[in-house]
Design an enzyme around this catalytic site. Sequence first.
Site, PDB file in Angstrom:
ATOM      1  N   THR A 119       0.818  -1.219   0.000  1.00  0.00           N
ATOM      2  CA  THR A 119       0.000   0.000   0.000  1.00  0.00           C
ATOM      3  C   THR A 119       0.850   1.266   0.000  1.00  0.00           C
ATOM      4  O   THR A 119       0.500   2.259  -0.626  1.00  0.00           O
ATOM      5  CB  THR A 119      -0.939   0.009   1.218  1.00  0.00           C
ATOM      6  OG1 THR A 119      -0.190  -0.351   2.385  1.00  0.00           O
ATOM      7  CG2 THR A 119      -2.088  -0.951   1.019  1.00  0.00           C
ATOM      8  N   CYS A 251      -3.271   3.572   6.909  1.00  0.00           N
ATOM      9  CA  CYS A 251      -4.058   2.909   7.949  1.00  0.00           C
ATOM     10  C   CYS A 251      -4.641   3.864   8.986  1.00  0.00           C
ATOM     11  O   CYS A 251      -5.534   3.489   9.743  1.00  0.00           O
ATOM     12  CB  CYS A 251      -3.219   1.827   8.648  1.00  0.00           C
ATOM     13  SG  CYS A 251      -1.634   2.428   9.265  1.00  0.00           S
ATOM     14  N   LEU A 421       3.080   3.062  12.852  1.00  0.00           N
ATOM     15  CA  LEU A 421       2.379   3.651  13.989  1.00  0.00           C
ATOM     16  C   LEU A 421       2.086   2.584  15.036  1.00  0.00           C
ATOM     17  O   LEU A 421       1.252   1.704  14.818  1.00  0.00           O
ATOM     18  CB  LEU A 421       1.067   4.308  13.525  1.00  0.00           C
ATOM     19  CG  LEU A 421       1.176   5.253  12.310  1.00  0.00           C
ATOM     20  CD1 LEU A 421      -0.191   5.819  11.960  1.00  0.00           C
ATOM     21  CD2 LEU A 421       2.163   6.377  12.576  1.00  0.00           C
TER      22      LEU A 421
END
Length: 490
Positions: A119, A251, A421
């Site tokens: 992605t 995300c 993250l």
Amino acid sequence: MELLDKDLVSIQEVRSLIKKAKEAQSILAEMSQEQIDKIVKAIADAAYNNAEKLARMANEETGFGKWEDKIIKNVFASKMVYETIKDEKTVGIIDENKENKTMKIAVPMGVVAGLIPSTNPTSTVIYKAMISLKSANTIVFSPHPNAKEAILETVRIISEAAKSVGCPDGAIGCMTVPTIQGTDELMKNKDTAIILATGGSAMVKAAYSSGTPAIGVGPGNGPAYIDKSANVQVAVKRILDSKTFDNGTICASEQSVVVEESMKDKVVAELKNQGAYFLNAEESNRLSKFIMRANGSMNPQIVGKSVEAIAKLASLNNVPSTARVLIAEETRVGHNVPYSREKLAPILAFYSEKDVEAACEKCRAILLNEGAGHTFSIHANDEEVIKKFALRMPVSRIPVNTPSTLGGIGASTNLMPALTLGCGAVGGSSTSDNIGPMNLLNTKIVAYGLKEIEEIRGTAKAEAAVSSVSLEDKEELINLLVKRIISELK
């Protein structure tokens, strides 16, 4: 002996890459802060100068997102990350506290295993290489097979730039024959110090199960709450800008919108006004079948695709060409409720609840169903409401009045700019940080002695004596003890 099986070739390649990376890291470990910073700047400059080329490659190879937005991601991963980390001390003595008589010394971890998703392939390579080299580590990448060529070209560009200013050969390596077996070897090899895992849940779980220290991140599934104190027009703009950025492949992007019932008509009207298409019940049901696969994982057919492509896939013939996102009204939350799950595409769920308390509980339920520890965003001008939600949301980052995509990664907020993250313990992650160079360092602590054993023993005896006397005499004894300690310290 010639290796003919792909898995064996992959494993051998990984072992060779790790060997070279370990040798390179021993050289990096002896470099000065100035030398390390020069290498990091060279990587950042090369990546920035090739941002468009790499963005186009990633888009063409994967079919995900928009190349124009991938340029922004590459610029973010190079220039913004560099500007944040360039002055960080990561070599030698990095902190000295003369009052407490302590000193911290940076210790690089060694060889980093960098697992790269399809992605955000090029931007994640740039970012992970920079934070690894900044902390005097080397890195070996395991590329997602569907983005291999774009990843290899990114590695070539930044590796050549790094070597041109003195970085040892092998400091930035990448598998050219990516297999599950090769990646398993990369994660479990005795000379791999730590794993930086960004990708699907199965891969992150494998990283944590490898026996090697790992920093992995779970799925995002962030709800966005619009409070009645918010500027609705601006809040909707930010949410739609965020959800359409690179077709929702980050995300930290919003996955649902939650409002009070009293706000529903106003928010729905504004969403429609700004290009959202609300699915009817039949359309919603039809699209839901394309969001998740039978095994419960996200369907790659929708990931990073445009509204037009998704509508065509699901035979949604009434969706106008001007639609920016598809929205389905939902009331349920659960593993088998596709709209309540993570959707890395321009698709949103819409929930309306009777009051603030119910809205808060719905947001919690969505996160605990999937995405715990990741990101929750809120649009409000009432500070008490912001605090109420912040205290109750099981997440690691809460962007306020900003696009969640850009806020969560630190592009529109003062969070550490990052494309990995952490989700904290609630999300099955080893940290809740936006990962930076300091997460890839160990520290040695130098601590000077301040007390002799006699003083410690005397203090302990005095405290024991205090605990044995009556309540009335304790205050006087404590005062005497404090005076004695102050006198001895002088």
